[in-house]
Design an enzyme around this catalytic site. Structure first.
Site, PDB file in Angstrom:
ATOM      1  N   ASN A 137      12.928  70.407  59.037  1.00 38.20           N
ATOM      2  CA  ASN A 137      14.360  70.099  59.119  1.00 38.20           C
ATOM      3  C   ASN A 137      14.786  70.204  60.573  1.00 38.20           C
ATOM      4  OD1 ASN A 137      17.063  69.614  58.150  1.00 38.20           O
ATOM      5  ND2 ASN A 137      17.483  71.787  58.479  1.00 38.20           N
TER       6      ASN A 137
ATOM      7  N   HIS B  22      18.220  71.092  62.899  1.00 35.44           N
ATOM      8  CA  HIS B  22      19.556  71.690  62.827  1.00 35.44           C
ATOM      9  C   HIS B  22      20.166  71.666  64.233  1.00 35.44           C
ATOM     10  CE1 HIS B  22      22.779  74.160  61.283  1.00 35.44           C
ATOM     11  NE2 HIS B  22      22.685  74.896  62.369  1.00 35.44           N
TER      12      HIS B  22
ATOM     13  N   LEU C 121      18.593  72.263  48.809  1.00 33.95           N
ATOM     14  CA  LEU C 121      17.416  72.068  47.967  1.00 33.95           C
ATOM     15  C   LEU C 121      17.233  73.269  47.049  1.00 33.95           C
ATOM     16  CD1 LEU C 121      14.904  70.699  50.617  1.00 33.95           C
ATOM     17  CD2 LEU C 121      16.361  69.402  49.051  1.00 33.95           C
TER      18      LEU C 121
END
Ligand code: GRF
Length: 200
Positions: free
Chosen positions: A115, A117, A101
């Site tokens: 997010n 991960h 991004l």
């Protein structure tokens, strides 16, 4: 965060692939007491399997193909932003969204973009996390949900889940074990985050 009369926080899920985390989030949104609803799924990849899963569940699934924008990353993100605004999104969940991004979109969603991960951050940011965890001789692996900042796989950690690394594990076996943990962790953290965001 914008005040709203809706009891549920409108969430967008951004994907690029299979969308198994997205599916887990959609399942959790179906709970009677869920703190969020998924109002749109966006993929930058037209062939992403997650688009079908979303459509099957009756959730608007929108393709915003990055390839139409050449090297202009922000033009692609402006198109994403337009979809987010059109759906009244308040929180964005990246779930296997495989494009970096720009600082512009990150700033627009500061404190409101999550997010997941597949490692115990800060260990093993970036790609090939499972192979790297095995190569490093780690005793355990796991996954992390964090707020997105203008740095890859960084940002305040909202939750982690640990899994063991077992004798004989290869990257595929470890990935499957971590993925199962992701499907529990991400919906739970997202739900708590949205619940907290509604508190006065
Ligand atoms: C997950 O391992 C997630 O941690 C990473 O990308 C993968 C996406 O898988 N960011 P899926 O599309 O949710 O199945």
């Amino acid at each position: 965060m914008t005040a709203s009369n809706s009891p549920r926080v409108p969430v967008a899920v951004l994907i690029s692939g299979a969308g198994s985390n997205m599916a887990a989030i959609l399942d959790a949104a179906g709970a009677a007491d869920a703190a969020f609803e998924v109002v749109v799924v966006i993929s930058n990849v037209p062939e992403a399997g997650g688009l079908t899963l979303a459509a099957e569940r009756g959730v608007p699934a929108v393709v915003v193909d990055h390839r139409g924008h050449g090297r202009d990353r922000q033009a692609h993100e402006r198109a994403i932003q337009a979809v987010l605004e059109a759906h009244g999104v308040e929180v964005v969940a990246l779930a296997g969204y495989m494009r970096l991004l720009s600082p512009w979109l990150v700033a627009a969603w500061e404190g409101r973009m999550l997010n997941i991960h597949p490692s115990l951050l800060p260990r093993h940011p970036g790609l090939d996390t499972h192979a790297r965890a095995l190569a490093a001789g780690d005793a355990e692996a796991g996954c992390t949900v964090h707020l997105v900042i203008d740095d890859v796989d960084a940002g305040p950690i909202l939750g982690q889940s640990r899994v063991p690394i077992l004798p004989g594990d290869d990257a595929e076996a470890l990935s499957a074990r971590v993925r199962t943990a992701e499907h529990v962790l991400y919906p739970a953290v997202l739900d708590r985050f949205c619940r907290d965001s509604r508190r006065p």
